[in-house]
Design a protein around this motif. Structure first.
Motif, mmCIF file in Angstrom:
data_model
loop_
_atom_site.group_PDB
_atom_site.id
_atom_site.type_symbol
_atom_site.label_atom_id
_atom_site.label_comp_id
_atom_site.label_asym_id
_atom_site.label_seq_id
_atom_site.Cartn_x
_atom_site.Cartn_y
_atom_site.Cartn_z
ATOM 1 N N TYR A 94 0.866 -1.175 0.000
ATOM 2 C CA TYR A 94 0.000 0.000 0.000
ATOM 3 C C TYR A 94 0.904 1.227 0.000
ATOM 4 N N LEU A 95 1.371 1.591 -1.178
ATOM 5 C CA LEU A 95 2.423 2.588 -1.327
ATOM 6 C C LEU A 95 1.959 4.026 -1.163
ATOM 7 N N ILE A 96 0.660 4.280 -1.282
ATOM 8 C CA ILE A 96 0.199 5.666 -1.218
ATOM 9 C C ILE A 96 -0.011 6.137 0.213
ATOM 10 N N LYS A 102 4.311 -1.537 12.253
ATOM 11 C CA LYS A 102 4.712 -2.820 11.684
ATOM 12 C C LYS A 102 3.445 -3.627 11.390
ATOM 13 N N ASN A 103 3.504 -4.479 10.406
ATOM 14 C CA ASN A 103 2.376 -5.323 10.014
ATOM 15 C C ASN A 103 1.173 -4.519 9.526
ATOM 16 N N ALA A 104 1.415 -3.410 8.866
ATOM 17 C CA ALA A 104 0.322 -2.542 8.423
ATOM 18 C C ALA A 104 -0.005 -2.798 6.958
ATOM 19 N N LEU A 105 -0.887 -3.735 6.718
ATOM 20 C CA LEU A 105 -1.380 -4.007 5.381
ATOM 21 C C LEU A 105 -2.677 -3.250 5.161
ATOM 22 N N SER A 106 -3.029 -3.052 3.914
ATOM 23 C CA SER A 106 -4.367 -2.538 3.628
ATOM 24 C C SER A 106 -5.354 -3.668 3.922
ATOM 25 N N SER A 107 -6.608 -3.310 4.098
ATOM 26 C CA SER A 107 -7.639 -4.334 4.339
ATOM 27 C C SER A 107 -7.717 -5.301 3.170
ATOM 28 N N VAL A 148 -5.380 -11.548 -8.777
ATOM 29 C CA VAL A 148 -5.861 -10.509 -9.681
ATOM 30 C C VAL A 148 -6.274 -9.254 -8.908
ATOM 31 N N LEU A 149 -6.847 -9.429 -7.725
ATOM 32 C CA LEU A 149 -7.210 -8.271 -6.894
ATOM 33 C C LEU A 149 -5.972 -7.513 -6.433
ATOM 34 N N LEU A 150 -4.934 -8.246 -6.028
ATOM 35 C CA LEU A 150 -3.700 -7.597 -5.590
ATOM 36 C C LEU A 150 -2.991 -6.908 -6.753
ATOM 37 N N ASP A 151 -3.066 -7.489 -7.939
ATOM 38 C CA ASP A 151 -2.465 -6.852 -9.110
ATOM 39 C C ASP A 151 -3.179 -5.546 -9.436
ATOM 40 N N LYS A 152 -4.500 -5.549 -9.371
ATOM 41 C CA LYS A 152 -5.267 -4.321 -9.625
ATOM 42 C C LYS A 152 -4.987 -3.285 -8.537
ATOM 43 N N PHE A 153 -4.812 -3.741 -7.319
ATOM 44 C CA PHE A 153 -4.485 -2.843 -6.210
ATOM 45 C C PHE A 153 -3.122 -2.183 -6.452
ATOM 46 N N ALA A 154 -2.160 -2.953 -6.936
ATOM 47 C CA ALA A 154 -0.838 -2.399 -7.250
ATOM 48 C C ALA A 154 -0.948 -1.356 -8.358
ATOM 49 N N ASN A 157 -2.333 1.803 -6.853
ATOM 50 C CA ASN A 157 -1.297 2.507 -6.094
ATOM 51 C C ASN A 157 -0.365 3.286 -7.013
ATOM 52 N N HIS A 158 0.083 2.655 -8.079
ATOM 53 C CA HIS A 158 0.998 3.329 -9.009
ATOM 54 C C HIS A 158 0.309 4.510 -9.696
ATOM 55 N N PHE A 159 -0.964 4.338 -10.039
ATOM 56 C CA PHE A 159 -1.722 5.433 -10.648
ATOM 57 C C PHE A 159 -1.809 6.622 -9.678
ATOM 58 N N GLN A 160 -2.141 6.345 -8.417
ATOM 59 C CA GLN A 160 -2.242 7.422 -7.419
ATOM 60 C C GLN A 160 -0.889 8.095 -7.184
ATOM 61 N N LEU A 161 0.166 7.294 -7.174
ATOM 62 C CA LEU A 161 1.506 7.863 -6.979
ATOM 63 C C LEU A 161 1.932 8.746 -8.146
#
Length: 165
Positions: A94-96, A102-107, A148-154, A157-161
């Motif tokens: 979750y780059l944005i 520690k251990n902070a993932l997106s939902s 596929v969900l994680l790929d779309k999430f990535a 993130n890149h789009f927002q960045l």
């Protein structure tokens, strides 16, 4: 989906106890590490509930809000609490968002990893990555049909960045 605004925690508790084995994905001190399900012998599934479908409950919000939801609901607090293995919990993409925890993932990431573990789609790729010493490389961890969900999430993130440049 249970929303704090449209259902009582009593309804949630009754529904999950009658029909499902409720598992709360929350990294508390008493949470048991989620591992691939293997028959009826998993440590966080009681024998009487092993035959029930699993009901994975995610508290979606900031860490502060999730903690508050947990503390304000005795029924949610009473659920079996599980957490992700450390090598996954520390693998957030979750780059944005800048998180000092520690251990902070997106939902979304936490849910995909948990479901992939529960479905038995992730365990082998984690083991391979650990042996290769490459757990930090998210490309080495594959979540089966949740990937596929994680790929779309990535991509998101890149789009927002791209707006920060």
């Amino acid at each position: 989906m249970w929303l704090q605004t449209n259902a009582s925690t009593g309804q949630l508790s009754r529904h999950q106890s009658e029909h499902y084995q409720g598992l709360l994905l929350y990294p508390s001190e008493q949470a048991q590490v989620l591992q691939r399900l293997q028959g009826r012998s998993e440590n966080f599934i009681s024998d009487c509930a092993a035959h029930k479908p699993k009901l994975l409950i995610i508290l979606d919000g900031t860490w502060r809000k999730a903690y508050r939801m947990l503390m304000l609901s005795p029924n949610i607090h009473a659920l079996t609490q599980i957490c992700l293995p450390e090598q996954l919990a520390n693998n957030g993409q979750y780059l944005i968002r800048k998180v000092a925890k520690k251990n902070a993932l997106s939902s979304l990431e936490a849910t995909c990893y948990a479901l992939a573990l529960l479905d038995g789609e992730l365990h082998d790729s984690i083991e391979e990555s650990m042996h290769e010493g490459d757990v930090k490389n998210p490309d080495k961890i594959h979540c089966g049909h949740y990937q596929v969900l994680l790929d779309k999430f990535a991509q998101f993130n890149h789009f927002q960045l791209s707006f920060r440049k």
